[in-house]
Design an enzyme around this catalytic site. Sequence first.
Site, PDB file in Angstrom:
ATOM      1  N   HIS A  81      -0.592  11.927  -7.825  1.00  0.00           N
ATOM      2  CA  HIS A  81      -0.078  11.211  -6.649  1.00  0.00           C
ATOM      3  C   HIS A  81       0.111   9.720  -6.954  1.00  0.00           C
ATOM      4  CE1 HIS A  81       0.427  12.415  -2.286  1.00  0.00           C
ATOM      5  NE2 HIS A  81       0.810  11.161  -2.264  1.00  0.00           N
ATOM      6  N   ARG A 109      -2.680   6.992  -6.404  1.00  0.00           N
ATOM      7  CA  ARG A 109      -2.914   6.319  -5.120  1.00  0.00           C
ATOM      8  C   ARG A 109      -3.897   7.049  -4.210  1.00  0.00           C
ATOM      9  NH1 ARG A 109       1.564   6.830  -2.345  1.00  0.00           N
ATOM     10  NH2 ARG A 109       2.638   8.161  -3.832  1.00  0.00           N
ATOM     11  N   ARG A 132      10.332   7.390  -8.707  1.00  0.00           N
ATOM     12  CA  ARG A 132      10.589   5.973  -8.422  1.00  0.00           C
ATOM     13  C   ARG A 132      11.910   5.445  -8.984  1.00  0.00           C
ATOM     14  NH1 ARG A 132       7.146   2.899  -5.916  1.00  0.00           N
ATOM     15  NH2 ARG A 132       5.505   4.421  -6.308  1.00  0.00           N
TER      16      ARG A 132
END
Length: 220
Positions: free
Chosen positions: A117, A120, A172
């Site tokens: 994840h 995070r 991202r």
Amino acid sequence: MCGDGGNPVFYESGLKAIKEENGDGIAIIKPRENTEILERAKRAEEAGALAVGIDIDGAGLITMALMGQPVGPKTKEELKQIITKTKLPFILKGIMTVDEAEMAVEVGAKAIVVSNHGGRILDHTPGVAEVLPAIAQKVKGKITIFADGGVRSGVDVLKYLALGADAVLIGRPVIIGAFGGGKEGVKFILEKFAKELKQAMILTGCKDIKSVDEKILYKK
């Protein structure tokens, strides 16, 4: 893949996009109560999604609790109940150990995403590259293995494939491309990654994806 969140807009907009693209998408749901997961899975079916899943490592998200939408861990029995009641192939995202991967096979999931994840959720977790080989050794061929996290080039994609992934998720960079240039920005990022992957395969003697293995990796 489209995600779920405390704001209903996240999931709704994702399903809308999937429907507009004739089902070319996957809906990932937070580990809510089973009835809520099944309701969202049903809507994913209606949108024509390719598959549906849970980011199981979102079990302790404070942001969800603050917005009145608690999430929590799922037992083996709960996962079986969810998987048997949806028509879509089911994915468990957030797998980081061999026993979790074996459990995913046992409950009937079609794929896993080896992911922390983005680091995070729980501090001090290992990187995906560290745990992927052991997971692949145990379950490769029994379930489809995706990997994500820290992928910033086509060379990174090649590394994950060499470590045992069947496919690699790019998050991202695609988001940055979308914000920076919309559809053309996403196209640019994907084409860039594809060119880098192809070049890296040529330089490491890989004629196709099936020929990629750990032998191409340099280890001290």
